[in-house]
Enzyme design. Structure first.
Site, short mmCIF file in Angstrom:
data_model
loop_
_atom_site.label_atom_id
_atom_site.label_comp_id
_atom_site.label_asym_id
_atom_site.label_seq_id
_atom_site.Cartn_x
_atom_site.Cartn_y
_atom_site.Cartn_z
N HIS A 85 -30.31 3.44 -50.33
CA HIS A 85 -30.96 4.06 -49.23
C HIS A 85 -30.41 5.61 -50.10
O HIS A 85 -28.78 6.05 -50.17
CB HIS A 85 -30.47 3.96 -47.73
CG HIS A 85 -29.38 3.57 -47.60
ND1 HIS A 85 -28.59 5.49 -47.63
CD2 HIS A 85 -28.54 2.44 -47.17
CE1 HIS A 85 -27.48 4.45 -47.31
NE2 HIS A 85 -27.46 3.14 -47.34
N GLU A 113 -26.86 -4.50 -44.11
CA GLU A 113 -25.74 -3.73 -44.94
C GLU A 113 -24.59 -4.85 -43.48
O GLU A 113 -25.20 -5.43 -42.89
CB GLU A 113 -24.69 -2.36 -44.18
CG GLU A 113 -23.91 -1.75 -45.12
CD GLU A 113 -23.70 -2.56 -46.85
OE1 GLU A 113 -22.99 -3.90 -46.29
OE2 GLU A 113 -23.64 -1.27 -47.20
#
Length: 413
Positions: A218, A294
């Site tokens: 990202h 994550e």
């Protein structure tokens, strides 16, 4: 003389062995009641992308249907969601190579006579076979002819072997970046699996088209430049202004390549925002994959490495020494590996032979690369992974994987 049929079914497909690479299309016109093939078309079209080949297959199928019955209603069935959604008017056509082809397809029949339906690739085998026969014939330097399922199988076997050797050993930096342009699409080389010969060794087995995961970290958040722990157990920050610019830059590059066929993302906001920018540019939907989130850094969330070392020195030492050790109240690398590997397996099975953009985070990307290389857990600390960087891993049918790209930030320069 029998009256022309009032309804026809067109099934079409196209592929590119390299995307762009040697390409061909196939189309079949079917009787909607009996399923009997009424006409077939296939052609090797030289070097082209997968999407161009798909559109060329659609055009050939519609023209064949018009030859049979210009007044008939036509049901087009394709396993290319991109073509189906664009021709149905639900997705914008932004790629310059697609616009004239879509316009040509739209002119063949009045719009009211044609409707489009997406089908799984397992139901599009006839057109897929024709496309691959055309590519095999092109390799042999001759035009496709009906009955070309008997084309020398060595042609497709050689393609599969060469693709594997180049992808795994001889690529170099330029070839590695080309992983983003293939050989991901299923239409491109599932072709080769259909004419497979018995596997007789690594260099000659027909591996078919790999599932290619293009791994995009990202864009930046406010925490990224400060190098603070930011996992799935923290504040879920949004993209910063810099992060949004990075997402747009990645979107522009991926749109220019035109090879991504599906987009999946971590559920965290920074990934969903990055994926949304790319999906808007590519005209694709985004699917959330929970396994790509994550790691949960527990009590370390929002802290810098120095702050963690000061407050949790023993836990940090254990975490650096063993993948089974977790951050204080968080998730170990071993736990992350299990869920990321499970997500990988789901994606590879679901998107066999296709190119999938996975928007995710540092730990999942490093984990996928580590697993593909067969590297030890400590290798996670030996990889650089910048914000909005691209990596790529190809997964073959025999279970092997090939790391095609790592931490490419050329689109951000």
């Amino acid at each position: 003389m029998a009256a022309p049929p009032s309804e026809l079914v067109v099934e079409a497909d196209g592929g590119s062995r390299g995307n762009p690479g040697p390409a061909g299309y196939g189309a079949v016109v079917l009787d909607p009641v009996s399923g009997e093939p009424l006409a077939e078309a296939a052609e090797y079209i030289g070097t082209a992308t997968n999407n161009v080949a798909e559109y060329r297959g659609l055009i050939a199928g519609l023209k064949a249907a018009r030859e049979l019955a210009p007044e008939a209603s036509v049901r087009v069935r394709m396993d290319s969601k991109l073509v189906v959604e664009q021709m149905s008017g639900r997705w914008k056509i932004k790629h310059p190579d697609m616009k004239p082809l879509a316009a040509e397809a739209a002119r063949i029949f009045p719009a009211a006579q044609v409707r489009y339906e997406w089908i799984p690739r397992e139901r599009n085998k006839h057109a897929d076979r024709l496309a691959n026969e055309a590519m095999d014939a092109g390799k042999l330097g001759r035009p496709w002819q009906p009955g070309d399922s008997s084309v020398i199988r060595a042609a497709s076997t050689t393609d599969a072997s060469a693709a594997r050797v180049v992808g795994d050993q001889g690529a170099g930096a330029a070839k590695a970046r080309a992983a983003l342009a293939g050989p991901g699409p299923r239409e491109a080389t599932e072709a080769t699996t259909r004419a497979a010969v018995p596997a007789v060794g690594w260099a000659t087995a027909d591996l078919g088209a790999p599932a290619t995961l293009v791994l995009l970290r990202h864009g930046e958040t406010a925490l990224t430049p400060q190098k603070r722990f930011s996992g799935s157990g923290g504040s879920d920050p949004e993209l910063s202004e810099a992060g949004r610019r990075q997402a747009e830059a990645a979107a522009a590059m991926l749109a220019a390549r035109g090879t991504v066929q599906e987009i999946v993302t971590s559920p965290l906001l920074r990934c969903r925002q990055t994926a949304a920018a790319i999906a808007e540019r590519l005209g694709l939907d985004v699917q959330v994959e929970q396994g790509l989130r994550e790691a949960d850094f527990g009590a370390w969330e929002g802290l810098s490495f120095a702050e963690v070392k000061e407050r949790y020195p023993d836990d940090l030492d254990a975490w650096l020494s063993s993948p089974k050790a977790a951050p204080t109240g968080g998730e170990s690398f071993a736990a992350v590996t299990r869920r990321v590997a499970a997500a990988r397996d789901r994606l590879v099975e679901r998107h066999a032979g296709r190119t999938v953009l996975a928007v995710t985070h540092v730990t999942p990307i490093k984990t996928l690369v580590r697993l593909a290389l067969g590297a030890p857990p400590e290798s996670l600390f030996r990889m650089e992974l910048s914000a909005a960087s691209l990596s790529a891993v190809a997964y073959y049918r025999d279970g092997n994987a090939s790391v095609r790209l790592l931490n490419d930030t050329s689109h951000l320069r």
